[in-house]
Scaffold this motif. Structure first.
Motif, mmCIF file in Angstrom:
data_model
loop_
_atom_site.group_PDB
_atom_site.id
_atom_site.type_symbol
_atom_site.label_atom_id
_atom_site.label_comp_id
_atom_site.label_asym_id
_atom_site.label_seq_id
_atom_site.Cartn_x
_atom_site.Cartn_y
_atom_site.Cartn_z
ATOM 1 N N LEU A 36 -11.661 9.896 -13.843
ATOM 2 C CA LEU A 36 -12.481 9.741 -15.052
ATOM 3 C C LEU A 36 -11.614 9.374 -16.247
ATOM 4 O O LEU A 36 -11.942 8.468 -17.028
ATOM 5 N N LEU A 37 -10.483 10.079 -16.410
ATOM 6 C CA LEU A 37 -9.588 9.796 -17.536
ATOM 7 C C LEU A 37 -8.934 8.429 -17.371
ATOM 8 O O LEU A 37 -8.735 7.709 -18.358
ATOM 9 N N GLU A 38 -8.582 8.053 -16.137
ATOM 10 C CA GLU A 38 -8.052 6.705 -15.898
ATOM 11 C C GLU A 38 -9.061 5.659 -16.342
ATOM 12 O O GLU A 38 -8.701 4.651 -16.963
ATOM 13 N N GLY A 39 -10.323 5.907 -16.018
ATOM 14 C CA GLY A 39 -11.364 4.968 -16.402
ATOM 15 C C GLY A 39 -11.474 4.820 -17.902
ATOM 16 O O GLY A 39 -11.674 3.707 -18.417
ATOM 17 N N LEU A 40 -11.316 5.920 -18.645
ATOM 18 C CA LEU A 40 -11.364 5.858 -20.105
ATOM 19 C C LEU A 40 -10.173 5.082 -20.654
ATOM 20 O O LEU A 40 -10.309 4.292 -21.593
ATOM 21 N N VAL A 41 -9.005 5.304 -20.074
ATOM 22 C CA VAL A 41 -7.822 4.574 -20.516
ATOM 23 C C VAL A 41 -8.012 3.076 -20.287
ATOM 24 O O VAL A 41 -7.789 2.255 -21.181
ATOM 25 N N VAL A 42 -8.409 2.716 -19.086
ATOM 26 C CA VAL A 42 -8.583 1.298 -18.736
ATOM 27 C C VAL A 42 -9.648 0.638 -19.613
ATOM 28 O O VAL A 42 -9.498 -0.519 -20.032
ATOM 29 N N ALA A 43 -10.696 1.373 -19.913
ATOM 30 C CA ALA A 43 -11.804 0.812 -20.689
ATOM 31 C C ALA A 43 -11.441 0.581 -22.152
ATOM 32 O O ALA A 43 -11.987 -0.328 -22.788
ATOM 33 N N HIS A 44 -10.511 1.381 -22.690
ATOM 34 C CA HIS A 44 -10.278 1.340 -24.139
ATOM 35 C C HIS A 44 -8.861 0.970 -24.564
ATOM 36 O O HIS A 44 -8.622 0.786 -25.759
ATOM 37 N N ILE A 45 -7.924 0.812 -23.644
ATOM 38 C CA ILE A 45 -6.533 0.586 -24.032
ATOM 39 C C ILE A 45 -6.271 -0.824 -24.525
ATOM 40 O O ILE A 45 -5.265 -1.085 -25.187
ATOM 41 N N GLY A 46 -7.131 -1.756 -24.207
ATOM 42 C CA GLY A 46 -7.027 -3.105 -24.746
ATOM 43 C C GLY A 46 -5.803 -3.865 -24.265
ATOM 44 O O GLY A 46 -5.543 -3.974 -23.067
ATOM 45 N N GLU A 47 -5.005 -4.397 -25.217
ATOM 46 C CA GLU A 47 -3.863 -5.252 -24.866
ATOM 47 C C GLU A 47 -2.760 -4.516 -24.124
ATOM 48 O O GLU A 47 -1.884 -5.156 -23.533
ATOM 49 N N ASP A 48 -2.768 -3.190 -24.165
ATOM 50 C CA ASP A 48 -1.724 -2.410 -23.485
ATOM 51 C C ASP A 48 -2.075 -2.105 -22.029
ATOM 52 O O ASP A 48 -1.373 -1.324 -21.371
ATOM 53 N N LEU A 49 -3.136 -2.734 -21.515
ATOM 54 C CA LEU A 49 -3.574 -2.440 -20.145
ATOM 55 C C LEU A 49 -2.497 -2.772 -19.122
ATOM 56 O O LEU A 49 -2.228 -1.977 -18.214
ATOM 57 N N ILE A 50 -1.866 -3.934 -19.257
ATOM 58 C CA ILE A 50 -0.857 -4.344 -18.276
ATOM 59 C C ILE A 50 0.289 -3.348 -18.233
ATOM 60 O O ILE A 50 0.759 -2.951 -17.157
ATOM 61 N N GLY A 51 0.746 -2.925 -19.400
ATOM 62 C CA GLY A 51 1.823 -1.947 -19.460
ATOM 63 C C GLY A 51 1.439 -0.643 -18.794
ATOM 64 O O GLY A 51 2.258 -0.019 -18.102
ATOM 65 N N PHE A 52 0.196 -0.218 -18.986
ATOM 66 C CA PHE A 52 -0.273 1.023 -18.359
ATOM 67 C C PHE A 52 -0.297 0.879 -16.841
ATOM 68 O O PHE A 52 0.152 1.772 -16.113
ATOM 69 N N LEU A 53 -0.803 -0.239 -16.347
ATOM 70 C CA LEU A 53 -0.884 -0.443 -14.898
ATOM 71 C C LEU A 53 0.494 -0.531 -14.262
ATOM 72 O O LEU A 53 0.679 -0.135 -13.114
ATOM 73 N N GLU A 54 1.471 -1.041 -15.001
ATOM 74 C CA GLU A 54 2.833 -1.125 -14.476
ATOM 75 C C GLU A 54 3.516 0.242 -14.453
ATOM 76 O O GLU A 54 4.269 0.553 -13.520
#
Length: 379
Positions: free
Chosen positions: A79-97
């Protein structure tokens, strides 16, 4: 909770504080959760409830900042991962890495968006499940396939092997990545032969050593042409020694059935790899074939080692297998047949196999003969 006021106080602040207060609470709560380390189950459940209420109400900038802070947490639920992915915007790639773990549900959600950059980032991860892999391979994207080809945690077999081999035919970057992998059958890269580096071309030829191959359609063309090996090698030696490569192109086109563009590539390939394929397909021996390669190649200081390698290949690859490789250049064969047990190499490479002796008598004799004749080698 998490060093803040009781959970009921948070609810009251959200309901009465307005957007500005919600923004402050969201950022503070996400920062506190990220600093917490590994939370207990009750703490995670309470924070999930709190975050699910704060994110929809907060402003866009606060949501992005809160998601970025939350993405640094040691442990995130789906659930928290989903919130991060939904709202992190341009920093998504960095988060996934950087994320040490990602749930299958989060990965599938990202793939479903058809965000190519994000999907390619996922394709480089080491924790992909079979379900996620299947979805990634279904994406029609060069970026995704390039990432999959680079990912050594993916075992190339079955449907994955087929998909990677097909992609290599259309994308030279995929072919180059697969050529560098020890767990990928380099013979499947035959259609991309002319897109590969000098070293990788030889690697493709090596993949046909000590190996049976299906009947090559081009074999009929070769058998119908009554060309004696000595006449062929003599003609090629003369043309290459006089640097008449356009005429080599015409000759190869006449005897191989390959189109002139491909024959032009062979005639101007100073590595000798593609010319070796043609010579061996016509049954040339090491002695006759090397005399042609000496004139056609430009190896400079590495010349003797390269010729020694070809001398060994003349003995290890059959004429039929090189005819099969030529048929692959014309797109006449299904290379995936090579994955069948009866067509796999019957001598496996071993780390204990000693390096080949560079002092090959056949090579040395051919070079000495050329020096005595005094023929100027084509540059």
């Amino acid at each position: 909770m998490l060093g803040f006021q009781p959970y009921e106080t948070f609810n009251l602040l959200i309901e009465t504080g307005g957007v500005d207060r919600t923004n402050t609470l969201l950022i503070a709560a996400c920062d506190a959760y990220a600093r917490r380390g590994k939370p207990t189950s009750p703490e995670m459940e309470q924070f999930e409830t709190l975050a699910a209420r704060l994110f929809p109400v907060a402003g866009a900038q606060a949501r992005a900042k809160g998601a970025a802070l939350l993405g640094r947490a040691e442990t995130l639920s789906p659930l928290l991962e989903g919130l991060v992915v939904a709202h992190i915007g341009e920093d998504l790639i960095g988060f996934l890495e950087a994320a040490p773990e990602l749930s299958e549900a989060t990965m599938l959600d990202i793939i479903a968006r058809y965000d190519v950059a994000a999907a390619a980032t996922l394709a480089r991860r080491q924790d992909l499940t079979n379900v996620v892999l299947a979805k990634l391979f279904q994406m029609n994207s060069r970026k995704v396939y390039r990432a999959l080809a680079d990912n050594t945690s993916i075992v190339p077999r079955g449907a994955y092997l087929s998909a990677l081999a097909r992609s290599a035919q259309m994308d030279h970057i995929v072919a180059e990545s697969l050529a560098k992998r020890s767990d990928f059958d380099a013979a499947l890269l035959a259609p991309a032969f002319f897109d590969l580096s000098d070293q990788d071309r030889v690697k493709v030829i090596h993949a046909f050593a000590h190996r049976e191959t299906p009947l090559a359609p081009i074999k009929k063309t070769i058998e119908q042409i009554s060309v004696a090996n000595q006449e062929l090698t003599r003609a090629l030696m003369k043309l290459f020694s006089e640097n008449r490569r356009p005429e080599v192109t015409k000759l190869l086109s006449q005897i191989t059935g390959l189109d002139e563009v491909r024959c032009g590539q062979i005639a101007h390939d100073v590595t000798g790899a593609s010319l070796f394929v043609v010579l061996r397909a016509f049954g040339c021996s090491a002695y006759d074939g090397l005399k042609v390669l000496i004139h056609a190649t430009a190896h400079d200081n590495e010349r003797s080692q390269a010729l020694a390698d070809f001398a060994t290949l003349f003995g290890n690859v059959t004429a039929d297998s090189m005819a099969y490789l030529m048929s692959a250049w014309r797109g006449e064969v299904n290379l995936l047949e090579l994955a069948k047990p009866e067509y796999r190499p019957f001598i496996e490479n071993s780390r204990r196999t000693p390096l080949q002796n560079t002092h090959n008598p056949i090579v040395e004799e051919a070079i000495e003969a050329l020096a005595r004749i005094g023929i100027k080698r084509a540059s």
